[in-house]
Design a protein around this motif. Structure first.
Motif, PDB file in Angstrom:
ATOM      1  N   ILE A  49      20.964  53.120  45.491  1.00  0.00           N
ATOM      2  CA  ILE A  49      19.725  53.450  46.202  1.00  0.00           C
ATOM      3  C   ILE A  49      19.679  52.751  47.556  1.00  0.00           C
ATOM      4  O   ILE A  49      19.358  53.364  48.580  1.00  0.00           O
ATOM      5  N   LEU A  50      20.015  51.466  47.583  1.00  0.00           N
ATOM      6  CA  LEU A  50      20.019  50.742  48.857  1.00  0.00           C
ATOM      7  C   LEU A  50      21.012  51.370  49.836  1.00  0.00           C
ATOM      8  O   LEU A  50      20.729  51.486  51.029  1.00  0.00           O
ATOM      9  N   SER A  51      22.150  51.794  49.334  1.00  0.00           N
ATOM     10  CA  SER A  51      23.152  52.442  50.177  1.00  0.00           C
ATOM     11  C   SER A  51      22.621  53.744  50.773  1.00  0.00           C
ATOM     12  O   SER A  51      22.802  54.014  51.964  1.00  0.00           O
ATOM     13  N   VAL A  52      21.966  54.551  49.956  1.00  0.00           N
ATOM     14  CA  VAL A  52      21.400  55.824  50.435  1.00  0.00           C
ATOM     15  C   VAL A  52      20.342  55.564  51.494  1.00  0.00           C
ATOM     16  O   VAL A  52      20.313  56.220  52.543  1.00  0.00           O
ATOM     17  N   ILE A  53      19.472  54.607  51.250  1.00  0.00           N
ATOM     18  CA  ILE A  53      18.396  54.319  52.200  1.00  0.00           C
ATOM     19  C   ILE A  53      18.967  53.775  53.511  1.00  0.00           C
ATOM     20  O   ILE A  53      18.504  54.132  54.593  1.00  0.00           O
ATOM     21  N   SER A  84      18.940  46.081  58.143  1.00  0.00           N
ATOM     22  CA  SER A  84      18.632  44.693  57.788  1.00  0.00           C
ATOM     23  C   SER A  84      17.305  44.561  57.041  1.00  0.00           C
ATOM     24  O   SER A  84      17.060  43.558  56.375  1.00  0.00           O
ATOM     25  N   LYS A  85      16.438  45.568  57.144  1.00  0.00           N
ATOM     26  CA  LYS A  85      15.140  45.507  56.480  1.00  0.00           C
ATOM     27  C   LYS A  85      15.171  46.071  55.057  1.00  0.00           C
ATOM     28  O   LYS A  85      14.204  45.927  54.318  1.00  0.00           O
ATOM     29  N   VAL A  86      16.267  46.721  54.686  1.00  0.00           N
ATOM     30  CA  VAL A  86      16.358  47.346  53.364  1.00  0.00           C
ATOM     31  C   VAL A  86      16.598  46.273  52.306  1.00  0.00           C
ATOM     32  O   VAL A  86      17.502  45.448  52.432  1.00  0.00           O
ATOM     33  N   SER A  87      15.746  46.287  51.286  1.00  0.00           N
ATOM     34  CA  SER A  87      15.866  45.349  50.167  1.00  0.00           C
ATOM     35  C   SER A  87      15.379  46.044  48.900  1.00  0.00           C
ATOM     36  O   SER A  87      14.741  47.100  48.981  1.00  0.00           O
ATOM     37  N   PRO A  88      15.651  45.461  47.740  1.00  0.00           N
ATOM     38  CA  PRO A  88      15.190  46.077  46.486  1.00  0.00           C
ATOM     39  C   PRO A  88      13.669  46.157  46.341  1.00  0.00           C
ATOM     40  O   PRO A  88      13.170  46.859  45.476  1.00  0.00           O
ATOM     41  N   SER A  89      12.937  45.459  47.198  1.00  0.00           N
ATOM     42  CA  SER A  89      11.471  45.496  47.102  1.00  0.00           C
ATOM     43  C   SER A  89      10.805  46.096  48.342  1.00  0.00           C
ATOM     44  O   SER A  89       9.588  46.032  48.486  1.00  0.00           O
ATOM     45  N   ILE A 113       6.981  57.804  44.458  1.00  0.00           N
ATOM     46  CA  ILE A 113       8.086  56.937  44.878  1.00  0.00           C
ATOM     47  C   ILE A 113       7.864  56.577  46.345  1.00  0.00           C
ATOM     48  O   ILE A 113       8.180  57.346  47.254  1.00  0.00           O
ATOM     49  N   LEU A 114       7.318  55.396  46.562  1.00  0.00           N
ATOM     50  CA  LEU A 114       6.981  54.946  47.914  1.00  0.00           C
ATOM     51  C   LEU A 114       7.710  53.672  48.307  1.00  0.00           C
ATOM     52  O   LEU A 114       7.446  53.110  49.365  1.00  0.00           O
ATOM     53  N   SER A 115       8.607  53.197  47.439  1.00  0.00           N
ATOM     54  CA  SER A 115       9.351  51.975  47.732  1.00  0.00           C
ATOM     55  C   SER A 115      10.692  52.021  47.017  1.00  0.00           C
ATOM     56  O   SER A 115      10.891  52.829  46.108  1.00  0.00           O
ATOM     57  N   THR A 116      11.578  51.142  47.434  1.00  0.00           N
ATOM     58  CA  THR A 116      12.875  51.071  46.753  1.00  0.00           C
ATOM     59  C   THR A 116      12.679  50.633  45.304  1.00  0.00           C
ATOM     60  O   THR A 116      13.365  51.126  44.405  1.00  0.00           O
ATOM     61  N   ILE A 135      14.116  52.638  42.144  1.00  0.00           N
ATOM     62  CA  ILE A 135      15.011  51.980  41.179  1.00  0.00           C
ATOM     63  C   ILE A 135      14.462  52.141  39.770  1.00  0.00           C
ATOM     64  O   ILE A 135      15.186  52.507  38.847  1.00  0.00           O
ATOM     65  N   SER A 136      13.188  51.895  39.611  1.00  0.00           N
ATOM     66  CA  SER A 136      12.557  52.012  38.306  1.00  0.00           C
ATOM     67  C   SER A 136      12.658  53.441  37.770  1.00  0.00           C
ATOM     68  O   SER A 136      13.019  53.658  36.611  1.00  0.00           O
ATOM     69  N   TYR A 137      12.368  54.417  38.609  1.00  0.00           N
ATOM     70  CA  TYR A 137      12.395  55.812  38.181  1.00  0.00           C
ATOM     71  C   TYR A 137      13.812  56.250  37.809  1.00  0.00           C
ATOM     72  O   TYR A 137      14.033  56.811  36.743  1.00  0.00           O
ATOM     73  N   LEU A 138      14.770  55.998  38.688  1.00  0.00           N
ATOM     74  CA  LEU A 138      16.125  56.506  38.461  1.00  0.00           C
ATOM     75  C   LEU A 138      16.885  55.734  37.385  1.00  0.00           C
ATOM     76  O   LEU A 138      17.723  56.304  36.691  1.00  0.00           O
ATOM     77  N   SER A 139      16.592  54.457  37.211  1.00  0.00           N
ATOM     78  CA  SER A 139      17.281  53.710  36.158  1.00  0.00           C
ATOM     79  C   SER A 139      16.751  54.088  34.781  1.00  0.00           C
ATOM     80  O   SER A 139      17.405  53.832  33.769  1.00  0.00           O
ATOM     81  N   SER A 140      15.582  54.735  34.723  1.00  0.00           N
ATOM     82  CA  SER A 140      15.042  55.173  33.452  1.00  0.00           C
ATOM     83  C   SER A 140      15.162  56.681  33.247  1.00  0.00           C
ATOM     84  O   SER A 140      14.651  57.226  32.282  1.00  0.00           O
TER      85      SER A 140
END
Length: 128
Positions: free
Chosen positions: A56-60, A69-74, A111-114, A118-123
């Protein structure tokens, strides 16, 4: 409905008759083979959350309006990454393509955040 019940009974029958010798190791085939075989056979397992996060981080980060540099898991798409609603739709569409799933509009709107992605796609049981 009858077909689903029939398939369920067939699966149960196969599971009771299928024997894998204890000495058989799927790891000898390599981790991806073992993981994909088990996911396909079990049918109810999900992707590893760490793998989902990385993808997900890679896609974003590949989105042209995102400062990497601003992309993070949160990171929040609008507040942290400066994406508008159209950009958010494009990111969600890119995630659908990456994970080979269709996200219903009602779910995509949430889905408004990484973190939410992550939560949606991992489940999601069909995410690949």
């Amino acid at each position: 409905m009858a077909l689903a019940r029939c398939l369920s009974e067939l699966r149960g029958s196969l599971l009771t008759r299928l024997r894998i010798p204890p000495s058989t190791s799927l790891e000898s085939c390599g981790p991806p083979v073992a993981q994909n075989w088990l996911r396909g056979f079990a049918g109810s397992t999900y992707l590893d959350k760490n793998e989902v996060t990385e993808r997900i981080l890679s896609v974003i980060k590949k989105h042209d309006k995102v400062e990497q540099s601003k992309v993070s898991p949160s990171a929040h798409f609008q507040k942290d990454l400066g994406l508008d609603s159209l950009d958010t739709v494009e990111v969600v569409m890119a995630l659908e393509e990456e994970f080979a799933v269709t996200i219903p509009d009602a779910e995509a709107d949430k889905i408004l955040s990484t973190e939410e992605a992550i939560s949606y796609l991992s489940s999601h049981p069909q995410a690949k």
